[in-house]
Design a protein around this motif. Structure first.
Motif, PDB file in Angstrom:
ATOM      1  N   HIS A  35       0.832  -1.207   0.000  1.00  0.00           N
ATOM      2  CA  HIS A  35       0.000   0.000   0.000  1.00  0.00           C
ATOM      3  C   HIS A  35       0.864   1.253   0.000  1.00  0.00           C
ATOM      4  CE1 HIS A  35      -3.834  -2.022   0.559  1.00  0.00           C
ATOM      5  NE2 HIS A  35      -3.213  -2.842   1.368  1.00  0.00           N
ATOM      6  N   ASN A  36       2.136   1.112  -0.344  1.00  0.00           N
ATOM      7  CA  ASN A  36       3.094   2.217  -0.293  1.00  0.00           C
ATOM      8  C   ASN A  36       2.989   3.072  -1.559  1.00  0.00           C
ATOM      9  OD1 ASN A  36       5.344   3.872  -0.255  1.00  0.00           O
ATOM     10  ND2 ASN A  36       6.697   2.300   0.566  1.00  0.00           N
ATOM     11  N   SER A  37       2.256   4.165  -1.474  1.00  0.00           N
ATOM     12  CA  SER A  37       2.062   5.023  -2.648  1.00  0.00           C
ATOM     13  C   SER A  37       3.358   5.698  -3.078  1.00  0.00           C
ATOM     14  CB  SER A  37       0.969   6.059  -2.394  1.00  0.00           C
ATOM     15  OG  SER A  37       1.290   6.858  -1.282  1.00  0.00           O
ATOM     16  N   GLU A  38       4.291   5.912  -2.147  1.00  0.00           N
ATOM     17  CA  GLU A  38       5.587   6.501  -2.519  1.00  0.00           C
ATOM     18  C   GLU A  38       6.384   5.547  -3.412  1.00  0.00           C
ATOM     19  OE1 GLU A  38       7.768   7.922   0.857  1.00  0.00           O
ATOM     20  OE2 GLU A  38       6.058   9.072   1.581  1.00  0.00           O
ATOM     21  N   MET A  39       6.390   4.266  -3.081  1.00  0.00           N
ATOM     22  CA  MET A  39       7.096   3.277  -3.895  1.00  0.00           C
ATOM     23  C   MET A  39       6.434   3.167  -5.265  1.00  0.00           C
ATOM     24  SD  MET A  39       9.446   1.159  -4.451  1.00  0.00           S
ATOM     25  CE  MET A  39      10.116  -0.472  -4.424  1.00  0.00           C
ATOM     26  N   LEU A  40       5.125   3.167  -5.282  1.00  0.00           N
ATOM     27  CA  LEU A  40       4.395   3.109  -6.541  1.00  0.00           C
ATOM     28  C   LEU A  40       4.752   4.303  -7.424  1.00  0.00           C
ATOM     29  CD1 LEU A  40       2.134   1.575  -8.097  1.00  0.00           C
ATOM     30  CD2 LEU A  40       0.558   3.192  -7.076  1.00  0.00           C
ATOM     31  N   SER A  41       4.744   5.492  -6.857  1.00  0.00           N
ATOM     32  CA  SER A  41       5.109   6.699  -7.616  1.00  0.00           C
ATOM     33  C   SER A  41       6.548   6.640  -8.105  1.00  0.00           C
ATOM     34  CB  SER A  41       4.907   7.952  -6.756  1.00  0.00           C
ATOM     35  OG  SER A  41       3.552   8.122  -6.442  1.00  0.00           O
ATOM     36  N   ALA A  42       7.447   6.155  -7.256  1.00  0.00           N
ATOM     37  CA  ALA A  42       8.864   6.049  -7.629  1.00  0.00           C
ATOM     38  C   ALA A  42       9.041   5.085  -8.799  1.00  0.00           C
ATOM     39  CB  ALA A  42       9.699   5.595  -6.437  1.00  0.00           C
ATOM     40  N   MET A  43       8.306   3.987  -8.802  1.00  0.00           N
ATOM     41  CA  MET A  43       8.414   3.023  -9.896  1.00  0.00           C
ATOM     42  C   MET A  43       7.874   3.622 -11.196  1.00  0.00           C
ATOM     43  SD  MET A  43      10.049   0.488  -8.725  1.00  0.00           S
ATOM     44  CE  MET A  43       9.981  -0.384 -10.264  1.00  0.00           C
ATOM     45  N   LEU A  44       6.754   4.322 -11.129  1.00  0.00           N
ATOM     46  CA  LEU A  44       6.193   4.941 -12.331  1.00  0.00           C
ATOM     47  C   LEU A  44       7.125   6.028 -12.871  1.00  0.00           C
ATOM     48  CD1 LEU A  44       2.456   5.116 -11.227  1.00  0.00           C
ATOM     49  CD2 LEU A  44       3.425   3.630 -12.986  1.00  0.00           C
ATOM     50  N   LEU A  45       7.753   6.777 -11.991  1.00  0.00           N
ATOM     51  CA  LEU A  45       8.725   7.791 -12.407  1.00  0.00           C
ATOM     52  C   LEU A  45       9.948   7.137 -13.054  1.00  0.00           C
ATOM     53  CD1 LEU A  45       9.555  10.767 -12.496  1.00  0.00           C
ATOM     54  CD2 LEU A  45      10.513  10.474 -10.210  1.00  0.00           C
ATOM     55  N   ALA A  46      10.402   6.038 -12.486  1.00  0.00           N
ATOM     56  CA  ALA A  46      11.544   5.310 -13.053  1.00  0.00           C
ATOM     57  C   ALA A  46      11.214   4.796 -14.452  1.00  0.00           C
ATOM     58  CB  ALA A  46      11.951   4.161 -12.138  1.00  0.00           C
ATOM     59  N   ILE A  47       9.997   4.314 -14.640  1.00  0.00           N
ATOM     60  CA  ILE A  47       9.568   3.866 -15.968  1.00  0.00           C
ATOM     61  C   ILE A  47       9.632   5.033 -16.947  1.00  0.00           C
ATOM     62  CG2 ILE A  47       7.587   3.076 -17.339  1.00  0.00           C
ATOM     63  CD1 ILE A  47       6.796   1.361 -14.862  1.00  0.00           C
ATOM     64  N   ASP A  48       9.118   6.179 -16.536  1.00  0.00           N
ATOM     65  CA  ASP A  48       9.163   7.364 -17.401  1.00  0.00           C
ATOM     66  C   ASP A  48      10.597   7.731 -17.769  1.00  0.00           C
ATOM     67  OD1 ASP A  48       6.407   7.556 -17.365  1.00  0.00           O
ATOM     68  OD2 ASP A  48       6.370   9.123 -15.807  1.00  0.00           O
ATOM     69  N   LYS A  49      11.517   7.619 -16.813  1.00  0.00           N
ATOM     70  CA  LYS A  49      12.916   7.976 -17.067  1.00  0.00           C
ATOM     71  C   LYS A  49      13.569   7.063 -18.102  1.00  0.00           C
ATOM     72  CE  LYS A  49      14.103  10.216 -12.721  1.00  0.00           C
ATOM     73  NZ  LYS A  49      14.939  10.110 -11.514  1.00  0.00           N
ATOM     74  N   VAL A  50      13.335   5.759 -17.999  1.00  0.00           N
ATOM     75  CA  VAL A  50      13.959   4.869 -18.977  1.00  0.00           C
ATOM     76  C   VAL A  50      13.263   4.963 -20.341  1.00  0.00           C
ATOM     77  CG1 VAL A  50      14.968   3.261 -17.310  1.00  0.00           C
ATOM     78  CG2 VAL A  50      12.711   2.787 -18.243  1.00  0.00           C
ATOM     79  N   GLU A  51      11.971   5.201 -20.343  1.00  0.00           N
ATOM     80  CA  GLU A  51      11.267   5.348 -21.624  1.00  0.00           C
ATOM     81  C   GLU A  51      11.712   6.614 -22.360  1.00  0.00           C
ATOM     82  OE1 GLU A  51       7.042   3.057 -21.478  1.00  0.00           O
ATOM     83  OE2 GLU A  51       7.073   5.083 -20.683  1.00  0.00           O
ATOM     84  N   SER A  52      11.974   7.674 -21.616  1.00  0.00           N
ATOM     85  CA  SER A  52      12.388   8.927 -22.248  1.00  0.00           C
ATOM     86  C   SER A  52      13.895   8.969 -22.499  1.00  0.00           C
ATOM     87  CB  SER A  52      11.974  10.112 -21.390  1.00  0.00           C
ATOM     88  OG  SER A  52      12.672  10.095 -20.161  1.00  0.00           O
ATOM     89  N   GLU A  53      14.560   7.860 -22.165  1.00  0.00           N
ATOM     90  CA  GLU A  53      15.998   7.685 -22.369  1.00  0.00           C
ATOM     91  C   GLU A  53      16.860   8.641 -21.550  1.00  0.00           C
ATOM     92  OE1 GLU A  53      17.132   7.192 -26.449  1.00  0.00           O
ATOM     93  OE2 GLU A  53      15.313   6.059 -26.902  1.00  0.00           O
ATOM     94  N   HIS A  54      16.302   9.147 -20.437  1.00  0.00           N
ATOM     95  CA  HIS A  54      17.126   9.919 -19.513  1.00  0.00           C
ATOM     96  C   HIS A  54      18.107   8.996 -18.788  1.00  0.00           C
ATOM     97  CE1 HIS A  54      14.011  13.046 -20.046  1.00  0.00           C
ATOM     98  NE2 HIS A  54      15.058  13.831 -19.911  1.00  0.00           N
ATOM     99  N   GLN A  55      17.713   7.743 -18.656  1.00  0.00           N
ATOM    100  CA  GLN A  55      18.588   6.718 -18.100  1.00  0.00           C
ATOM    101  C   GLN A  55      18.365   5.453 -18.906  1.00  0.00           C
ATOM    102  OE1 GLN A  55      17.578   7.810 -13.669  1.00  0.00           O
ATOM    103  NE2 GLN A  55      19.283   6.391 -13.712  1.00  0.00           N
ATOM    104  N   HIS A  56      19.449   4.717 -19.177  1.00  0.00           N
ATOM    105  CA  HIS A  56      19.334   3.502 -19.987  1.00  0.00           C
ATOM    106  C   HIS A  56      18.796   2.331 -19.177  1.00  0.00           C
ATOM    107  CE1 HIS A  56      21.234   5.302 -23.421  1.00  0.00           C
ATOM    108  NE2 HIS A  56      22.194   5.764 -22.634  1.00  0.00           N
TER     109      HIS A  56
END
Length: 125
Positions: A35-56
């Motif tokens: 139920h950790n909304s912070e972890m959920l948000s962090a994972m979604l942000l990480a997905i955005d970062k790799v999709e936008s190629e900010h990180q490989h």
């Protein structure tokens, strides 16, 4: 990919059950996200970062599991795989899953995002 979210009748805890090929995603959701909304948000942000190629590649190490995100895929593995230990995480041992301790569950990044969003809706995150 086949999966189901349900509530354990005895404890009322949210449970995630996945097909054999992705079976580690369920315990990862239960243990690391819950139920950790912070972890959920962090994972979604990480997905955005790799999709936008900010990180490989991004690796998120949790208490019992780690997730590696690449531009196309998400890989979930028990931390025992990373440190060479033979002990399975408690969530896997309790479920008596018949898996190789070195097993890695993988799915496409888009599917992984949908799983996270569905889990959030199911757990009201």
């Amino acid at each position: 990919m086949e999966y189901e979210f349900r509530h354990d009748p005895a404890s009322g805890q949210a449970k995630a059950v996945f097909s054999f090929e992705q079976q580690m995603i369920g315990p990862w959701l239960e243990v690391e996200v819950g139920h950790n909304s912070e972890m959920l948000s962090a994972m979604l942000l990480a997905i955005d970062k790799v999709e936008s190629e900010h990180q490989h590649e991004i690796m998120v190490t949790g208490k019992e599991y780690s997730v590696t995100l690449t531009k196309n895929d998400a890989y979930i593995q028990p931390n025992t795989h990373l440190n060479g230990s033979d002990d399975l995480p408690e969530a896997l041992a309790i479920q008596e899953l018949h898996i190789d301790e070195n097993c890695i569950s993988a799915c496409g990044l888009d599917d992984f995002r949908q799983i996270l969003l569905s889990w959030a809706k199911f757990t009201n995150n």
